[in-house]
Design an enzyme around this catalytic site. Sequence first.
Site, PDB file in Angstrom:
ATOM      1  N   ASP A   1      -0.937   6.921  -3.515  1.00 27.39           N
ATOM      2  CA  ASP A   1      -2.187   6.563  -4.171  1.00 27.39           C
ATOM      3  C   ASP A   1      -2.628   7.603  -5.197  1.00 27.39           C
ATOM      4  O   ASP A   1      -2.941   7.259  -6.339  1.00 27.39           O
ATOM      5  CB  ASP A   1      -3.300   6.412  -3.124  1.00 27.39           C
TER       6      ASP A   1
ATOM      7  N   HIS B   1       0.855  -1.182   0.000  1.00 30.53           N
ATOM      8  CA  HIS B   1       0.000   0.000   0.000  1.00 30.53           C
ATOM      9  C   HIS B   1       0.897   1.241   0.000  1.00 30.53           C
ATOM     10  O   HIS B   1       2.125   1.150   0.087  1.00 30.53           O
ATOM     11  CB  HIS B   1      -0.943   0.002   1.200  1.00 30.53           C
TER      12      HIS B   1
END
Length: 385
Positions: free
Chosen positions: A165, A136
């Site tokens: 992200d 992540h």
Amino acid sequence: MAVMATSGPLAGLRVVEFAGVGPGPFCAMLLADMGADVITVDRTEPSGLGIPKEARFNPITRSRRSIALDLKTEVGRETALQLIAKADALIEGHRPGTMERLGLSPEICQAMNPTLIYGRMTGWGQDGPLADTVGHDLNYLALSGALALMGPGEKPAIPLNFLGDYGGGGVYLAFGLLAAIFEAKRSGRGQVVDVAMLDGILSLMTAQFGFLESGRWNPERGTNFLDGGAPWYNVYETAGGGFVSVAAVERKFYDQLLVGMGVDPATVPDQMDRSTWPALCVRFAEIFRARTRAEWEAEMDGRSACFAPVLTPDEAAMHPHMLARDAFQRVAGVRQPAPAPRFSRTPSAVRSAPPTPGQHTDEVLADWAVGRPASSNPQSSGVQS
């Protein structure tokens, strides 16, 4: 809130997005807010990815329609291929090899649609020793070297997931897709756009690597001009517990800041003398703690001092500047930022509220003139209405 007729700068662009979390949906939101007709291919069952939330509280899925397909069935796969055949671009954020196993590889899709731009969004990229490794945002920041530069001396700070992200991932995917679409209009040929969040983060670090190579950036966190080491680029607590930010990089703004603080600029050491920074940080902290945040806002009002109060999200939404620019909207009762950037002639807009999976299946099939494939077993058709 129904899907609006599109008039943004990307009106007429057709995009098929395979549902995911994080950067892929964010990219799709940017394109859809700008007028692209984005169809999200959702799963027929929950994916178990990301942090569960009600659809309306997931605004990065706004402005587009959803069709639910079981891509592990032949009917679901064929329906997806029919949509892809009519699209300008495709977005997928699966681990490398997943789309190939589903029979939706770039080679298969581009054989049907030679001008298709096939956007692939991953953390590590399509190749390399880490390509198949899960991760992540925080992991990509860690491996890139960016995380080591952020935070106080004791340990790296854990930032929100803007950099990996959305900055290094979603924005670079949107940029890459549009660049490839532009090129395809000239060449008549599609291509694959391999977007790795790791690559995007490294690209965002270009200036920092320049500082490191020049020797002007210390490896110790909290000792540099943009990481809290400099007194004139820092955050300070005020009386009553509020905070203010100062970012007076240029000398002319630094002088204005000092005057507003009640400090004679002639009595302060050279701005770039690092040896004086620790003591000045202590001095500045004492000065700012002497007044409330509101008092400092009033004192600095009208000064070119690169000063701003640290607002909470609720305070930010109600700030006069945000209100004047209509920076926030309510969609399905949920407050969220308005589309960005802004266009003078073909404005972006939130086209619709975030859909529930499969909400527009029949509408999309009809609108894109895609026939519902015949199935001998309606219970396993692969297309969910």
